[in-house]
Scaffold this motif. Structure first.
Motif, PDB file in Angstrom:
ATOM      1  N   ALA A 184       0.811  -1.217   0.000  1.00 39.23           N
ATOM      2  CA  ALA A 184       0.000   0.000   0.000  1.00 39.23           C
ATOM      3  C   ALA A 184       0.849   1.274   0.000  1.00 39.23           C
ATOM      4  O   ALA A 184       0.575   2.199  -0.764  1.00 39.23           O
ATOM      5  CB  ALA A 184      -0.951   0.004   1.193  1.00 39.23           C
ATOM      6  N   THR A 185       1.885   1.329   0.817  1.00 40.76           N
ATOM      7  CA  THR A 185       2.720   2.529   0.882  1.00 40.76           C
ATOM      8  C   THR A 185       3.445   2.747  -0.436  1.00 40.76           C
ATOM      9  O   THR A 185       3.476   3.870  -0.955  1.00 40.76           O
ATOM     10  CB  THR A 185       3.738   2.428   2.032  1.00 40.76           C
ATOM     11  OG1 THR A 185       3.021   2.257   3.262  1.00 40.76           O
ATOM     12  CG2 THR A 185       4.588   3.680   2.125  1.00 40.76           C
ATOM     13  N   LYS A 186       4.004   1.698  -0.997  1.00 44.61           N
ATOM     14  CA  LYS A 186       4.719   1.810  -2.275  1.00 44.61           C
ATOM     15  C   LYS A 186       3.766   2.275  -3.372  1.00 44.61           C
ATOM     16  O   LYS A 186       4.105   3.121  -4.194  1.00 44.61           O
ATOM     17  CB  LYS A 186       5.342   0.465  -2.641  1.00 44.61           C
ATOM     18  CG  LYS A 186       6.150   0.510  -3.903  1.00 44.61           C
ATOM     19  CD  LYS A 186       6.790  -0.833  -4.201  1.00 44.61           C
ATOM     20  CE  LYS A 186       7.580  -0.755  -5.489  1.00 44.61           C
ATOM     21  NZ  LYS A 186       8.189  -2.025  -5.829  1.00 44.61           N
ATOM     22  N   GLU A 187       2.568   1.741  -3.383  1.00 45.49           N
ATOM     23  CA  GLU A 187       1.570   2.113  -4.383  1.00 45.49           C
ATOM     24  C   GLU A 187       1.145   3.575  -4.213  1.00 45.49           C
ATOM     25  O   GLU A 187       0.977   4.295  -5.197  1.00 45.49           O
ATOM     26  CB  GLU A 187       0.353   1.194  -4.263  1.00 45.49           C
ATOM     27  CG  GLU A 187      -0.598   1.255  -5.408  1.00 45.49           C
ATOM     28  CD  GLU A 187      -0.062   0.649  -6.690  1.00 45.49           C
ATOM     29  OE1 GLU A 187      -0.324   1.242  -7.763  1.00 45.49           O
ATOM     30  OE2 GLU A 187       0.600  -0.396  -6.649  1.00 45.49           O
ATOM     31  N   LEU A 188       0.995   4.020  -2.973  1.00 46.21           N
ATOM     32  CA  LEU A 188       0.637   5.413  -2.711  1.00 46.21           C
ATOM     33  C   LEU A 188       1.728   6.358  -3.200  1.00 46.21           C
ATOM     34  O   LEU A 188       1.453   7.372  -3.837  1.00 46.21           O
ATOM     35  CB  LEU A 188       0.384   5.642  -1.217  1.00 46.21           C
ATOM     36  CG  LEU A 188       0.086   7.084  -0.800  1.00 46.21           C
ATOM     37  CD1 LEU A 188      -1.179   7.600  -1.467  1.00 46.21           C
ATOM     38  CD2 LEU A 188      -0.028   7.179   0.701  1.00 46.21           C
ATOM     39  N   LEU A 189       2.980   6.021  -2.922  1.00 44.12           N
ATOM     40  CA  LEU A 189       4.084   6.876  -3.326  1.00 44.12           C
ATOM     41  C   LEU A 189       4.250   6.940  -4.849  1.00 44.12           C
ATOM     42  O   LEU A 189       4.760   7.929  -5.371  1.00 44.12           O
ATOM     43  CB  LEU A 189       5.381   6.412  -2.673  1.00 44.12           C
ATOM     44  CG  LEU A 189       5.440   6.574  -1.151  1.00 44.12           C
ATOM     45  CD1 LEU A 189       6.706   5.950  -0.595  1.00 44.12           C
ATOM     46  CD2 LEU A 189       5.335   8.032  -0.757  1.00 44.12           C
ATOM     47  N   SER A 190       3.808   5.910  -5.543  1.00 43.15           N
ATOM     48  CA  SER A 190       3.907   5.923  -7.001  1.00 43.15           C
ATOM     49  C   SER A 190       2.659   6.511  -7.666  1.00 43.15           C
ATOM     50  O   SER A 190       2.622   6.653  -8.885  1.00 43.15           O
ATOM     51  CB  SER A 190       4.164   4.508  -7.526  1.00 43.15           C
ATOM     52  OG  SER A 190       3.035   3.698  -7.312  1.00 43.15           O
ATOM     53  N   SER A 191       1.649   6.863  -6.872  1.00 46.46           N
ATOM     54  CA  SER A 191       0.424   7.453  -7.418  1.00 46.46           C
ATOM     55  C   SER A 191       0.689   8.872  -7.889  1.00 46.46           C
ATOM     56  O   SER A 191       1.490   9.594  -7.308  1.00 46.46           O
ATOM     57  CB  SER A 191      -0.672   7.471  -6.350  1.00 46.46           C
ATOM     58  OG  SER A 191      -0.992   6.167  -5.966  1.00 46.46           O
ATOM     59  N   LYS A 192      -0.019   9.268  -8.937  1.00 52.39           N
ATOM     60  CA  LYS A 192       0.182  10.596  -9.510  1.00 52.39           C
ATOM     61  C   LYS A 192      -1.136  11.344  -9.608  1.00 52.39           C
ATOM     62  O   LYS A 192      -2.189  10.740  -9.806  1.00 52.39           O
ATOM     63  CB  LYS A 192       0.799  10.475 -10.892  1.00 52.39           C
ATOM     64  CG  LYS A 192       2.186   9.891 -10.859  1.00 52.39           C
ATOM     65  CD  LYS A 192       2.787   9.805 -12.222  1.00 52.39           C
ATOM     66  CE  LYS A 192       4.195   9.250 -12.058  1.00 52.39           C
ATOM     67  NZ  LYS A 192       4.692   8.564 -13.177  1.00 52.39           N
ATOM     68  N   GLY A 193      -1.053  12.657  -9.477  1.00 49.39           N
ATOM     69  CA  GLY A 193      -2.213  13.507  -9.694  1.00 49.39           C
ATOM     70  C   GLY A 193      -3.341  13.242  -8.720  1.00 49.39           C
ATOM     71  O   GLY A 193      -3.173  13.326  -7.509  1.00 49.39           O
ATOM     72  N   ASP A 194      -4.469  12.876  -9.256  1.00 49.62           N
ATOM     73  CA  ASP A 194      -5.665  12.678  -8.439  1.00 49.62           C
ATOM     74  C   ASP A 194      -5.898  11.219  -8.051  1.00 49.62           C
ATOM     75  O   ASP A 194      -7.011  10.822  -7.746  1.00 49.62           O
ATOM     76  CB  ASP A 194      -6.886  13.247  -9.158  1.00 49.62           C
ATOM     77  CG  ASP A 194      -7.054  12.680 -10.558  1.00 49.62           C
ATOM     78  OD1 ASP A 194      -6.233  11.847 -10.971  1.00 49.62           O
ATOM     79  OD2 ASP A 194      -8.012  13.079 -11.244  1.00 49.62           O
TER      80      ASP A 194
END
Length: 79
Positions: free
Chosen positions: A45-55
């Motif tokens: 979850a943390t890795k996915e959040l950090l790779s999320s962009k924009g909205d």
């Protein structure tokens, strides 16, 4: 899709969502409408959040509302 619907479909899980509609109240952005991109394993979850962009963001469905705290940007001053 409303957050309540997401919570019913994916109980007690992390989900990656795209914010479709939101409004700002005081120093918080309250999300009204989202599109679910995918479920996310707790260990990623943390890795996915950090790779999320924009909205896009990762949020846990145990939360009753999706609320994003807004921070004022503090710029650097030149000497």
């Amino acid at each position: 899709m409303k957050w309540e619907e997401v919570r019913e479909l994916f109980p007690n899980q992390f989900v990656k969502i795209k914010v479709l509609e939101s409004y700002i109240e005081d120093d918080k952005e309250k999300v009204c409408d989202v599109a679910v991109i995918k479920t996310v394993d707790e260990s990623k979850a943390t890795k996915e959040l950090l790779s999320s962009k924009g909205d896009e963001l990762v949020y846990h469905t145990s939360k009753e509302e999706v609320i994003i705290r807004l921070r004022n940007r503090i710029g650097l001053r030149r000497a």
